[in-house]
Write a protein that holds these residues in place. Structure first.
Motif, mmCIF file in Angstrom:
data_model
loop_
_atom_site.group_PDB
_atom_site.id
_atom_site.type_symbol
_atom_site.label_atom_id
_atom_site.label_comp_id
_atom_site.label_asym_id
_atom_site.label_seq_id
_atom_site.Cartn_x
_atom_site.Cartn_y
_atom_site.Cartn_z
ATOM 1 N N CYS A 306 -55.567 39.673 -6.299
ATOM 2 C CA CYS A 306 -56.743 38.810 -6.524
ATOM 3 C C CYS A 306 -57.822 39.623 -7.252
ATOM 4 O O CYS A 306 -58.164 40.722 -6.807
ATOM 5 C CB CYS A 306 -57.264 38.308 -5.173
ATOM 6 S SG CYS A 306 -58.927 37.624 -5.222
ATOM 7 N N CYS A 309 -61.005 40.413 -4.555
ATOM 8 C CA CYS A 309 -60.880 41.360 -3.436
ATOM 9 C C CYS A 309 -59.939 42.527 -3.762
ATOM 10 O O CYS A 309 -59.834 43.460 -2.967
ATOM 11 C CB CYS A 309 -60.423 40.639 -2.172
ATOM 12 S SG CYS A 309 -58.770 39.924 -2.314
ATOM 13 N N CYS A 329 -61.960 33.976 -1.187
ATOM 14 C CA CYS A 329 -62.735 34.773 -2.150
ATOM 15 C C CYS A 329 -63.473 33.869 -3.127
ATOM 16 O O CYS A 329 -64.680 34.021 -3.350
ATOM 17 C CB CYS A 329 -61.816 35.706 -2.937
ATOM 18 S SG CYS A 329 -61.105 37.000 -1.927
HETATM 19 ZN ZN LIG Z 1 -59.196 37.693 -2.874
#
Ligand SMILES: [Zn+2]
Ligand SMILES: [Zn+2]
Length: 366
Positions: A306, A309, A329
């Motif tokens: 991702c 993050c 997120c």
């Molecule tokens: Zn994430």
């Protein structure tokens, strides 16, 4: 004897016609010069010159200085207002100091409330951002701190029954003058904001399975919209008391207060209408969920991480622009922004307000 004889001798030597011609010529020249001088003084040149001398005593002064003089003589309305404010500023300060001295405790309470709200707001927003790492102790302390403020306030002003304002009943105040009106509505407004912050903090702690992280922004904005609607109702009763307040009880004309009251209610209804629309919109979004992307499947390999993050995807969401993020997120990102964190494609029109758990700092004083 010799001189007279000499003079007579010269006259005798010059012919008589020549002398007469010379005399006539001199007379004519003197007449022409007199006419020229008189014409000059009679002409407009003199008037122009005189006016120039009056307007500009120093003819060598630069053109710019002349313009400044003209501006000073004919200042614009804005300049007049600024000058007036500059000259009256010290007197304004004197009046303010007197007012502060007169209502020192009242000012202190309002200042304390606004500072408390600022810090409480910042603490709660930071804790909400931390998601599962939030500090339960900090949030509990925050709730306790706000509740103690509310209780102390009502205890100190016990005689005035100020808590009645929160349920739209009149407080026990001898006279509802301008100071009392503003003080009561500002304090009641801030107290209700403390209650709203407490509700958001309790929800952050326990959640009560009301919603997930993806839709919790909708919950915060709905609570805020409800708070704004409720807060706009609190000042109505104190304002009506204020509009019908007279220093002299024998004073009987009711026409003006009635007229002002009708105007106030019309304006208020207009404000309430837009706040109700906003509240309904928030409830609709709350039940709509998270409409900005769809659940997707990502290969579970090490290079698939991702972008927010920098870890493996958890509940990956594919946005409209085809960028993929963890659901939590991107939800936290979209509680503050309205575009994709990677390509900045706009996912909705306006930046979200109060989805991050913050509470409005505006004061509902009317
Ligand atoms: Zn994430
Ligand atoms: Zn994108």
């Amino acid at each position: 004897m010799n001189r007279n004889s000499n003079h007579q001798g010269i006259h005798d030597t010059i012919p008589q016609n020549t002398v007469l011609d010379l005399e006539n010529e001199v007379r004519n020249n003197v007449q022409i010069e007199n006419d020229t001088v008189m014409n000059f003084f009679n002409s407009n040149n003199l008037n122009g010159l005189m006016s120039e001398v009056v307007n500009n005593p120093n003819p060598n002064e630069p053109q710019q200085a002349q313009q400044i003089n003209t501006q000073e003589q004919n200042p614009s309305f804005a300049n007049l207002v600024v000058r007036s404010l500059q000259s009256s500023f010290p007197f304004f300060i004197i009046a303010l100091v007197k007012l502060l001295h007169q209502h020192f405790f009242g000012f202190l309470v309002v200042l304390g409330f606004l500072t408390t709200q600022h810090f409480a707001n910042n603490i709660l927003v930071k804790q909400i951002e931390l998601k599962d790492k939030k500090q339960v102790k900090t949030i509990l302390l925050l709730i306790g701190y706000l509740i103690s403020h509310i209780l102390i306030y009502f205890q100190i002003f016990n005689e005035n029954n100020l808590e009645k304002c929160l349920v739209f009943l009149p407080p026990n105040v001898k006279k509802m003058d301008t100071w009392n009106l503003l003080w009561i509505v500002i304090c009641s407004d801030t107290i209700f904001k403390f209650i709203i912050i407490c509700i958001k903090a309790i929800f952050t702690l326990f959640n009560f399975n009301i919603c997930s992280i993806q839709t919790r922004g909708n919950f915060y904005s709905t609570v805020e919209a409800f708070g704004s609607l409720y807060r706009s109702l609190i000042p109505i009763h104190p304002w009506i008391l204020f509009l019908f307040h007279f220093e002299d009880s024998n004073q009987s004309p009711k026409t003006l207060p009635l007229f002002l009251c009708i105007v106030y209610i019309i304006l208020k209804l207009n404000q309430l209408y837009s706040l109700i629309i906003e509240f309904v919109k928030c409830i609709h979004e709350f039940y709509q969920g998270f409409p900005y992307g769809t659940n997707t499947v990502v290969n579970d390999s090490e290079d698939q991480i991702c972008p927010i993050c920098q870890d493996r995807y958890k509940n990956p969401i594919n946005l409209k622009c085809q960028h993929v993020f963890c659901a939590d997120c991107v939800s936290i990102w979209l509680d503050k922004e309205n575009s994709c964190p990677m390509c900045r494609t706009k996912l909705f029109i306006n930046k979200p307000k109060y989805r991050d758990g913050s509470t409005s700092f505006s004061i509902q004083w009317f």
